[in-house]
Design a protein around this motif. Sequence first.
Motif, PDB file in Angstrom:
ATOM      1  N   THR A  89      14.810  33.926  46.106  1.00 30.82           N
ATOM      2  CA  THR A  89      16.086  33.733  45.627  1.00 30.82           C
ATOM      3  C   THR A  89      17.184  33.892  45.834  1.00 30.82           C
ATOM      4  N   THR A  90      18.181  32.487  45.313  1.00 29.03           N
ATOM      5  CA  THR A  90      18.906  32.191  46.579  1.00 29.03           C
ATOM      6  C   THR A  90      20.371  32.403  45.843  1.00 29.03           C
ATOM      7  N   MET A  91      21.539  32.075  45.722  1.00 30.60           N
ATOM      8  CA  MET A  91      22.560  32.113  45.288  1.00 30.60           C
ATOM      9  C   MET A  91      23.839  31.629  46.126  1.00 30.60           C
ATOM     10  N   PHE A  92      24.335  30.166  45.164  1.00 31.44           N
ATOM     11  CA  PHE A  92      25.984  29.872  45.873  1.00 31.44           C
ATOM     12  C   PHE A  92      27.550  30.531  44.938  1.00 31.44           C
ATOM     13  N   ALA A  93      27.551  31.073  45.959  1.00 31.71           N
ATOM     14  CA  ALA A  93      28.624  32.286  45.536  1.00 31.71           C
ATOM     15  C   ALA A  93      29.973  31.725  44.970  1.00 31.71           C
ATOM     16  N   ASN A  94      30.039  30.270  45.437  1.00 31.43           N
ATOM     17  CA  ASN A  94      31.574  29.852  45.091  1.00 31.43           C
ATOM     18  C   ASN A  94      31.850  29.242  43.638  1.00 31.43           C
ATOM     19  N   THR A  95      33.122  29.195  43.180  1.00 29.49           N
ATOM     20  CA  THR A  95      33.481  28.994  41.472  1.00 29.49           C
ATOM     21  C   THR A  95      33.741  27.493  41.854  1.00 29.49           C
ATOM     22  N   PHE A  96      32.976  27.216  40.505  1.00 32.31           N
ATOM     23  CA  PHE A  96      33.875  25.495  40.245  1.00 32.31           C
ATOM     24  C   PHE A  96      33.886  25.474  38.343  1.00 32.31           C
ATOM     25  N   THR A  97      35.173  24.714  38.565  1.00 36.95           N
ATOM     26  CA  THR A  97      35.493  24.849  37.195  1.00 36.95           C
ATOM     27  C   THR A  97      35.672  23.373  36.264  1.00 36.95           C
ATOM     28  N   LYS A  98      36.241  23.495  35.357  1.00 38.17           N
ATOM     29  CA  LYS A  98      35.769  22.344  34.394  1.00 38.17           C
ATOM     30  C   LYS A  98      36.517  21.006  34.616  1.00 38.17           C
ATOM     31  N   GLY A  99      38.373  21.375  35.807  1.00 38.93           N
ATOM     32  CA  GLY A  99      38.377  19.968  36.147  1.00 38.93           C
ATOM     33  C   GLY A  99      37.647  19.306  37.360  1.00 38.93           C
ATOM     34  N   TYR A 100      36.707  20.263  37.767  1.00 39.68           N
ATOM     35  CA  TYR A 100      36.328  19.686  39.245  1.00 39.68           C
ATOM     36  C   TYR A 100      34.871  18.677  38.409  1.00 39.68           C
ATOM     37  N   ASP A 101      34.195  20.207  37.706  1.00 40.53           N
ATOM     38  CA  ASP A 101      33.404  18.427  37.388  1.00 40.53           C
ATOM     39  C   ASP A 101      34.164  17.189  35.941  1.00 40.53           C
ATOM     40  N   GLN A 102      34.836  17.090  35.578  1.00 37.46           N
ATOM     41  CA  GLN A 102      35.622  16.070  35.175  1.00 37.46           C
ATOM     42  C   GLN A 102      36.060  14.873  36.318  1.00 37.46           C
ATOM     43  N   GLY A 111      17.984  23.403  42.426  1.00 42.88           N
ATOM     44  CA  GLY A 111      18.066  24.201  41.410  1.00 42.88           C
ATOM     45  C   GLY A 111      18.747  25.449  41.591  1.00 42.88           C
ATOM     46  N   VAL A 112      20.007  25.351  41.952  1.00 46.27           N
ATOM     47  CA  VAL A 112      21.324  26.887  41.836  1.00 46.27           C
ATOM     48  C   VAL A 112      21.360  26.638  41.492  1.00 46.27           C
ATOM     49  N   ARG A 113      22.121  27.407  40.356  1.00 47.06           N
ATOM     50  CA  ARG A 113      23.056  27.494  38.965  1.00 47.06           C
ATOM     51  C   ARG A 113      24.842  27.077  39.579  1.00 47.06           C
ATOM     52  N   LEU A 114      25.890  26.309  39.932  1.00 47.38           N
ATOM     53  CA  LEU A 114      26.599  26.644  39.944  1.00 47.38           C
ATOM     54  C   LEU A 114      27.881  27.334  39.215  1.00 47.38           C
ATOM     55  N   ARG A 115      28.353  28.209  39.706  1.00 47.45           N
ATOM     56  CA  ARG A 115      29.188  29.706  38.988  1.00 47.45           C
ATOM     57  C   ARG A 115      30.001  28.619  38.284  1.00 47.45           C
ATOM     58  N   GLY A 151      33.902  38.705  37.931  1.00 45.53           N
ATOM     59  CA  GLY A 151      33.317  39.885  39.102  1.00 45.53           C
ATOM     60  C   GLY A 151      31.784  39.075  39.812  1.00 45.53           C
ATOM     61  N   LEU A 152      31.051  37.856  39.248  1.00 45.97           N
ATOM     62  CA  LEU A 152      30.127  37.492  39.340  1.00 45.97           C
ATOM     63  C   LEU A 152      29.980  36.010  40.906  1.00 45.97           C
ATOM     64  N   ALA A 153      31.726  36.059  40.801  1.00 44.78           N
ATOM     65  CA  ALA A 153      32.043  34.691  41.621  1.00 44.78           C
ATOM     66  C   ALA A 153      32.649  34.708  42.959  1.00 44.78           C
ATOM     67  N   VAL A 154      33.210  34.093  43.702  1.00 43.03           N
ATOM     68  CA  VAL A 154      34.168  34.306  43.760  1.00 43.03           C
ATOM     69  C   VAL A 154      34.777  32.557  44.758  1.00 43.03           C
ATOM     70  N   PHE A 161      19.105  35.370  49.895  1.00 44.41           N
ATOM     71  CA  PHE A 161      19.972  34.309  50.790  1.00 44.41           C
ATOM     72  C   PHE A 161      21.289  33.669  49.846  1.00 44.41           C
ATOM     73  N   THR A 162      22.443  34.471  50.015  1.00 46.86           N
ATOM     74  CA  THR A 162      23.457  33.655  49.795  1.00 46.86           C
ATOM     75  C   THR A 162      24.935  33.566  50.577  1.00 46.86           C
ATOM     76  N   LEU A 163      24.750  31.984  49.723  1.00 50.27           N
ATOM     77  CA  LEU A 163      26.023  31.492  50.450  1.00 50.27           C
ATOM     78  C   LEU A 163      27.364  31.076  49.612  1.00 50.27           C
ATOM     79  N   TYR A 164      28.538  31.991  50.863  1.00 52.33           N
ATOM     80  CA  TYR A 164      30.349  31.718  50.486  1.00 52.33           C
ATOM     81  C   TYR A 164      30.790  30.356  51.730  1.00 52.33           C
ATOM     82  N   GLU A 165      31.712  29.760  50.624  1.00 52.26           N
ATOM     83  CA  GLU A 165      31.977  28.353  51.454  1.00 52.26           C
ATOM     84  C   GLU A 165      33.465  28.700  51.185  1.00 52.26           C
ATOM     85  N   PHE A 166      34.243  28.421  52.743  1.00 52.58           N
ATOM     86  CA  PHE A 166      35.840  28.846  52.904  1.00 52.58           C
ATOM     87  C   PHE A 166      36.218  28.116  53.390  1.00 52.58           C
TER      88      PHE A 166
END
Length: 299
Positions: A114-127, A147-151, A159-162, A199-204
């Motif tokens: 199981t894997t996670m990308f912890a970063n948060t995405f916005t509607k502005g990013y999608d647009q 196949g990871v769901r973007l948060r 509290g489920l993303a950073v 496995f979890t990735l967080y990007e700064f």
Amino acid sequence: MHMVMIFLDGFGLGGKDDNPIVAAETPSIDELLGGHLLWGKRYITYKNTVLRPLDPLLGVEGTPQSATGQTTLWTGLNAAKAIGHHLRAYPNKSLAEIIAEKSIFRQLAELGKTTMFANTFTKGYDQAVAAGKRAHTASTLSALAGGVRLRRVPDLLAGLAVYQDMTNEILVQQGEPVSLISSFEAGRRLGNLALHYDFTLYEFFQTDVKGHKQLWDEVIGLVERIDSFIGGFLSVVKEEDVAWILTSDHGNIEDFSVKGHTMNPVPALCWSNQPMKWPEWNTLEEVTPGIIKLLTEGS
């Protein structure tokens, strides 16, 4: 075991002079290393911490860049050699194809992890992506390939993303309905999230952004924010079956005598709750295979 990668864009191991990492106060990192030692080409083993310098040059002439460095880091394939040069910013078609096939997220998913990308995405990013005004980075392409769901912002509120700046300051400025948090609390959130995934990735990436602008005081503040983040993260995982690595794609902020990216090595700062035999990594392309081996075969 839960494996976490904390990725800091543009964070190298430089000399003692002109180095905001040296100038910053980093008590959490210092405790891990047994001193103020996150600079220079050091090989350190101290209690449950290992520090190794990684070569980001990839055997290709020129200054290391983000697209090829990150693709290499998250696939295990030398992307700079694959396309014949270092490529900045966003992956091109060739790199995107490499990521689609070799992404660490995809490789682990195929192994049942199981894997996670912890970063948060916005509607502005999608647009912006939909309008062709911006492209996905290597990290996002890597997550999507597995196949990871973007948060999203609702995940962050729960509290489920950073967010990528840790404290939500940029989101507040953009008018998103979120509150500021401390970097320590952001680290705690990442720690709690990581306990649910292999496995979890967080990007700064603010380190690279501020490093390009050569904002000395702001970069010192960022380094101290990172240290507080690590302190918060450790406050959650220190008694858990967790291993983590802090690393980067290339240098930048560690040498203000150079404007832009550097030729310096980057850290593989590794910690685990229990004594563990970490791979003897020397280059970026060894990291993904090493993580996969640790998660499938153990240490």
